[in-house]
Design a protein around this motif. Structure first.
Motif, mmCIF file in Angstrom:
data_model
loop_
_atom_site.group_PDB
_atom_site.id
_atom_site.type_symbol
_atom_site.label_atom_id
_atom_site.label_comp_id
_atom_site.label_asym_id
_atom_site.label_seq_id
_atom_site.Cartn_x
_atom_site.Cartn_y
_atom_site.Cartn_z
ATOM 1 N N SER A 1 47.490 41.175 37.941
ATOM 2 C CA SER A 1 48.466 42.175 38.373
ATOM 3 C C SER A 1 47.744 43.353 39.037
ATOM 4 C CB SER A 1 49.279 42.680 37.174
ATOM 5 O OG SER A 1 48.449 43.444 36.324
ATOM 6 N N LYS A 2 48.481 44.098 39.826
ATOM 7 C CA LYS A 2 47.914 45.263 40.504
ATOM 8 C C LYS A 2 47.375 46.261 39.474
ATOM 9 C CE LYS A 2 49.117 48.508 44.164
ATOM 10 N NZ LYS A 2 50.216 48.947 45.055
ATOM 11 N N HIS A 3 48.118 46.482 38.405
ATOM 12 C CA HIS A 3 47.712 47.408 37.349
ATOM 13 C C HIS A 3 46.396 46.957 36.707
ATOM 14 C CE1 HIS A 3 48.073 50.221 34.032
ATOM 15 N NE2 HIS A 3 47.855 49.214 33.208
ATOM 16 N N PHE A 4 46.263 45.672 36.417
ATOM 17 C CA PHE A 4 45.056 45.124 35.798
ATOM 18 C C PHE A 4 43.844 45.266 36.713
ATOM 19 C CE2 PHE A 4 42.310 41.306 35.471
ATOM 20 C CZ PHE A 4 41.748 41.558 34.229
ATOM 21 N N LEU A 5 44.011 44.970 37.988
ATOM 22 C CA LEU A 5 42.891 44.959 38.928
ATOM 23 C C LEU A 5 42.433 46.355 39.347
ATOM 24 C CD1 LEU A 5 44.001 41.974 41.163
ATOM 25 C CD2 LEU A 5 42.293 41.970 39.335
ATOM 26 N N ARG A 6 43.307 47.351 39.289
ATOM 27 C CA ARG A 6 42.938 48.700 39.728
ATOM 28 C C ARG A 6 41.802 49.312 38.907
ATOM 29 N NH1 ARG A 6 45.138 51.294 43.794
ATOM 30 N NH2 ARG A 6 47.129 50.591 44.570
ATOM 31 N N HIS A 7 41.657 48.956 37.643
ATOM 32 C CA HIS A 7 40.598 49.571 36.828
ATOM 33 C C HIS A 7 39.204 49.179 37.309
ATOM 34 C CE1 HIS A 7 40.085 45.856 34.421
ATOM 35 N NE2 HIS A 7 38.921 46.371 34.087
ATOM 36 N N TYR A 8 39.080 48.059 38.019
ATOM 37 C CA TYR A 8 37.776 47.669 38.559
ATOM 38 C C TYR A 8 37.275 48.667 39.611
ATOM 39 C CZ TYR A 8 38.077 43.210 36.165
ATOM 40 O OH TYR A 8 38.152 42.237 35.207
ATOM 41 N N PHE A 9 38.196 49.324 40.319
ATOM 42 C CA PHE A 9 37.804 50.299 41.335
ATOM 43 C C PHE A 9 37.160 51.534 40.710
ATOM 44 C CE2 PHE A 9 40.710 47.752 43.799
ATOM 45 C CZ PHE A 9 40.146 47.758 45.058
ATOM 46 N N THR A 10 37.562 51.885 39.501
ATOM 47 C CA THR A 10 36.987 53.059 38.834
ATOM 48 C C THR A 10 35.777 52.704 37.978
ATOM 49 O OG1 THR A 10 38.580 52.845 37.015
ATOM 50 C CG2 THR A 10 39.171 54.324 38.819
ATOM 51 N N ASP A 11 35.716 51.474 37.507
ATOM 52 C CA ASP A 11 34.629 51.075 36.613
ATOM 53 C C ASP A 11 33.360 50.622 37.336
ATOM 54 O OD1 ASP A 11 36.347 51.619 34.573
ATOM 55 O OD2 ASP A 11 36.707 49.540 34.001
ATOM 56 N N TYR A 12 33.475 50.220 38.618
ATOM 57 C CA TYR A 12 32.331 49.677 39.354
ATOM 58 C C TYR A 12 32.203 50.341 40.715
ATOM 59 C CZ TYR A 12 32.511 46.139 35.742
ATOM 60 O OH TYR A 12 32.533 45.514 34.530
ATOM 61 N N ALA B 1 29.817 39.821 44.526
ATOM 62 C CA ALA B 1 29.830 39.094 43.248
ATOM 63 C C ALA B 1 29.100 39.889 42.180
ATOM 64 C CB ALA B 1 29.247 37.698 43.402
ATOM 65 N N ALA B 2 29.336 41.210 42.148
ATOM 66 C CA ALA B 2 28.613 42.110 41.255
ATOM 67 C C ALA B 2 29.345 42.419 39.950
ATOM 68 C CB ALA B 2 28.323 43.426 41.986
ATOM 69 N N ILE B 3 30.638 42.144 39.890
ATOM 70 C CA ILE B 3 31.393 42.448 38.678
ATOM 71 C C ILE B 3 31.180 41.324 37.662
ATOM 72 C CG2 ILE B 3 33.698 42.760 37.702
ATOM 73 C CD1 ILE B 3 34.556 43.920 40.370
ATOM 74 N N PRO B 4 30.712 41.657 36.453
ATOM 75 C CA PRO B 4 30.549 40.618 35.432
ATOM 76 C C PRO B 4 31.919 40.222 34.877
ATOM 77 C CG PRO B 4 29.914 42.754 34.551
ATOM 78 C CD PRO B 4 30.268 42.970 35.998
ATOM 79 N N PHE B 5 32.437 39.126 35.326
ATOM 80 C CA PHE B 5 33.760 38.675 34.904
ATOM 81 C C PHE B 5 33.592 37.528 33.922
ATOM 82 C CE2 PHE B 5 38.024 36.795 35.619
ATOM 83 C CZ PHE B 5 38.762 37.906 35.266
ATOM 84 N N VAL B 6 34.358 37.526 32.843
ATOM 85 C CA VAL B 6 34.140 36.621 31.719
ATOM 86 C C VAL B 6 34.554 35.182 32.000
ATOM 87 C CG1 VAL B 6 34.752 36.189 29.307
ATOM 88 C CG2 VAL B 6 34.374 38.509 30.094
#
Length: 69
Positions: free
Chosen positions: A10-21, A44-49
């Motif tokens: 969701s847009k809400h879920f994905l937006r936090h990546y912009f502030t965290d990385y 491919a820098a975000i450590p995604f589980v």
């Protein structure tokens, strides 16, 4: 080989990546109304589980700024 990753959600879920990385990210809106979004991480820098691996069979230049398939 160049690697990138796409994270769906969701847009809400994905937006936090912009502030965290600090990595450059592109938020892609679905071509169908009401569907989930996609976050394109070109480095491919975000450590995604839970990543899913795909084999690229075709490419396009330049990378589109909207929509995904």
């Amino acid at each position: 080989m160049t690697q990138f990753q796409m994270i769906l959600g969701s847009k809400h879920f994905l937006r936090h990546y912009f502030t965290d990385y600090d990595t450059p990210l592109v938020l892609l809106k679905s071509l169908e109304k009401g569907r989930n979004y996609a976050l394109l991480d070109l480095a491919a820098a975000i450590p995604f589980v839970a990543p899913m691996a795909y084999t690229q069979v075709a490419g396009a230049q330049p990378i589109p700024t909207s929509g995904f398939f």
